[in-house]
Each structure stands twice: as structure tokens, then as C-alpha cells.
Scaffold this motif. Structure first.
Motif, short mmCIF file in Angstrom:
data_model
loop_
_atom_site.label_atom_id
_atom_site.label_comp_id
_atom_site.label_asym_id
_atom_site.label_seq_id
_atom_site.Cartn_x
_atom_site.Cartn_y
_atom_site.Cartn_z
N TYR A 47 25.78 27.11 43.16
CA TYR A 47 26.53 27.65 44.30
C TYR A 47 27.76 26.81 44.64
CZ TYR A 47 23.09 31.23 45.51
OH TYR A 47 22.28 32.34 45.51
N GLY A 50 30.27 27.08 41.91
CA GLY A 50 30.76 28.46 41.89
C GLY A 50 31.82 28.67 42.95
N SER A 53 34.98 26.94 41.85
CA SER A 53 35.68 27.68 40.80
C SER A 53 36.51 28.82 41.40
CB SER A 53 34.69 28.25 39.79
OG SER A 53 33.95 27.22 39.17
N VAL A 211 28.44 25.70 36.20
CA VAL A 211 27.78 26.87 36.79
C VAL A 211 26.89 27.56 35.76
CG1 VAL A 211 28.15 29.17 37.74
CG2 VAL A 211 29.54 27.27 38.55
#
Length: 336
Positions: A47, A50, A53, A211
Motif C-alpha cells: 500500500y 503503491g 508510485s 509493490v
């Protein structure tokens, strides 16, 4: 004028590196808080990276449009992927280490990075050792002192009784593995940045790899826990977003500093994190500070600076040797 710009850039890098140590301790404290609530370390990684990103995507697009970069070949992507794979394994070990122990132990153990890097450099014949030289002797003794300090931090707690919720030895072992992997990753990062000097793109690919790897590992490890991926829209979500932002910013600054200062410069600020971590965990997590952390932290820090002193002395000798053999380069060197 050029010298003024150089000083300003060096000052910015110095300030940014100090801030990264604060952010790194902040991430460790947030991870400890999240894992204490029952969240899996791999899920935290998925998470947080992510979110990081997603924040980097528009910046990566602007980076492609605003500057001329070399072609993004399959070989460069392979190296970025390898970097992401190594860091993924390091972060899985590190986040589990924080779960079992403390951010203070994580900060103390991070100072053995230069020692591990020096050992690998000697093994792979990237660095020569001569006991007759002061610089080599300092690096060898500093490496041994750092390792002894790491063992003291991991195995000796001191007069304060440990909490039953912590397992210091398992945490110390995981942090040792994390820093061994980070030592490899610094070499790969420096090589990758020399071929593709875009901090945003390298960080984005690195985040995506983390991830993917951590999601795969979590699906295997937490397959029997149907609630492993459920996040509440409260402090947990805010902590994950903040962790993702800090992780991405931390890596961007590190890749930027590597371009101008080299990988050794990154290590100079590590002892600062021990003091920050000890204070933050005592204030925010109500954890005790053990005598072993103090003694081991001092040993690791002294050994750490002995290794850096040896590296700096060798670099100075190399510069003097180059100056003497090439008189025409004297003016530029003095000008810098």
C-alpha cells in the motif's frame, strides 16, 4: 559564480540528507505502529509503495518531456528491476524486523552498512587491503568494531527488562539481512544511475517492483487471512499514505545525492538516526531505551566513522597522486 552555485548545491544536499534521516525514522515509527495493530509488513509495503508510485507517475511523465534522457533499453530496465528486487527483499526483512523489535534497533543496525559494503568490496576484489597503510587499518578495525557493536545491540539489552511483545534477537537478525541486501543495492543503484541519471524514473520503477514482489509474497504468506488487505479509513490510511510519500522522497534524495556525492556520502548521516529514533520511540511508542542500544550504538558509530576516515584518506592520497602526475590539472583542482 560557479563556486557559489556549487556551495549552494552542497548545502541543499546536506540539508536534504539530514531531513531523510528524520523521514526514515518517521517511517520506521509509523511501520511499528501499523504492524502493532495487526497489519502485515508486506501489506504495509504494497500500500505505501503503491501510493508512492501513483504520486510519482505525473512527475515521471514530466521528466521524460522536460529533459533529454538516454533510451530506456531493456538492459537498463533489467538493472532497475534487479535493484527493485534486492530492495524488496531488504524491505521485507526490515519491516518484519521493526515488527519484532524497535525502530531504535533498526537505526542502530543501519550503521553497519559501510562495514558490509567494505567486506563485499574486498571479497569481490573491488578494494585492496594493506595492513601497513593507516587507511586500510582504520577500515578493517572500523568494520570489526561495527560488527561487535551490532552484536552488542542485538544480544545485550542492559538493566531494563524487555517487553514481552518484542523479540530483539529476531529483529536484529532481520536488520542484519536488510543491511547486507542494501549494501548490494547501493552498488547496483550507483551503476544504474551512471547509465540512466533520472531519479524520478529509477524511483518509480523501483517502487513498482517492490509493490509487485511484496503483493506476491503477501498472497502466499497471508492467503489464510481474508482480512489482511482490509484498511480502515482512519489513521491507518493516513499513515500508509505518509509512509509512501516519505519512502519515495527518501529514495529520490538518495539517488540525487549519489549522482553528485557518491554512495559513501549517503552513509555519513546514519549515526544521526540513532538519536532521532531513540527519542521518537520513547515519546510516541512509549518504548524503553536499553543500555545495550547506547553501548552498541557508540561502538557502531565509532567503527562507522573509522571506515569513513579510511575511505576519505585513500581518496585524498589518490587526488594528490593524480595532481603530482598531472601538473596541468592543478588549477581546476584548486579552483574547486
Amino acid at each position: 559564480m560557479a563556486q557559489g552555485r556549487l556551495c549552494n548545491r552542497d548545502g541543499l544536499i546536506l540539508m536534504a540528507m539530514v531531513l531523510t534521516e528524520f523521514s526514515n525514522v518517521g517511517v520506521s515509527t509509523l511501520v511499528k505502529s501499523l504492524t502493532s495493530k495487526g497489519l502485515s509488513p508486506c501489506v504495509v509495503l504494497v500500500y505505501s509503495y503503491g501510493f508512492g508510485s501513483l504520486l510519482l507517475l505525473p512527475l515521471a511523465f514530466l521528466s521524460f518531456r522536460s529533459r533529454s534522457l538516454p533510451p530506456l533499453t531493456s538492459l537498463i530496465l533489467y538493472k532497475m528491476g534487479l535493484l527493485g528486487l534486492i530492495v524488496s527483499a531488504a524491505q521485507i526483512a526490515g519491516y518484519n524486523g521493526i515488527k519484532y523489535s524497535s525502530p531504535t534497533l533498526a537505526s542502530a543496525m543501519s550503521n553497519v552498512n559501510p562495514a558490509f559494503t567494505f567486506i563485499f568490496a574486498v571479497i569481490f576484489r573491488m578494494e585492496k587491503v594493506s595492513i601497513r597503510k593507516e587507511s586500510s587499518l582504520a577500515k578493517v578495525l572500523g568494520t570489526l568494531l561495527s560488527i561487535v557493536g551490532a552484536l552488542v545491540v542485538t544480544l545485550y539489552h542492559g538493566p531494563v527488562l524487555m517487553s514481552l511483545q518484542s523479540d530483539w534477537v529476531i529483529g536484529g537478525g532481520l536488520f542484519a539481512l536488510q543491511n547486507i541486501l542494501f549494501s548490494f543495492s547501493y552498488l547496483v543503484m550507483a551503476h544504474t544511475m551512471s547509465q540512466y541519471p533520472s531519479t524520478i524514473v529509477v524511483t518509480l520503477v523501483h517502487n513498482v517492483c517492490i509493490v509487485c514482489v511484496c503483493a506476491f509474497v503477501s498472497l502466499l504468506v497471508d492467503k489464510d487471512d481474508s482480512k489482511a488487505w482490509i484498511i480502515r479509513f482512519d489513521k491507518t490510511l493516513i499513515s500508509l499514505v505518509v509512509t509512501g510519500i516519505l519512502n519515495s522522497g527518501y529514495y529520490i534524495i538518495h539517488t540525487w545525492a549519489v549522482i553528485y556525492k557518491g554512495p559513501v556520502y549517503l552513509s555519513m548521516f546514519k549515526p544521526l538516526s540513532i538519536l532521532i529514533a531513540a527519542a521518537s520511540t520513547a515519546i510516541f511508542l512509549s518504548e524503553s531505551i536499553y543500555l545495550g542500544i547506547l553501548i552498541g550504538g557508540i561502538l557502531i558509530s565509532v567503527g562507522f566513522y573509522m571506515v569513513l576516515w579510511g575511505k576519505a584518506k585513500e581518496a585524498k592520497v589518490d587526488i594528490l597522486g593524480t595532481t603530482e602526475s598531472s601538473p596541468s590539472h592543478e588549477a581546476p583542482l584548486l579552483g574547486n
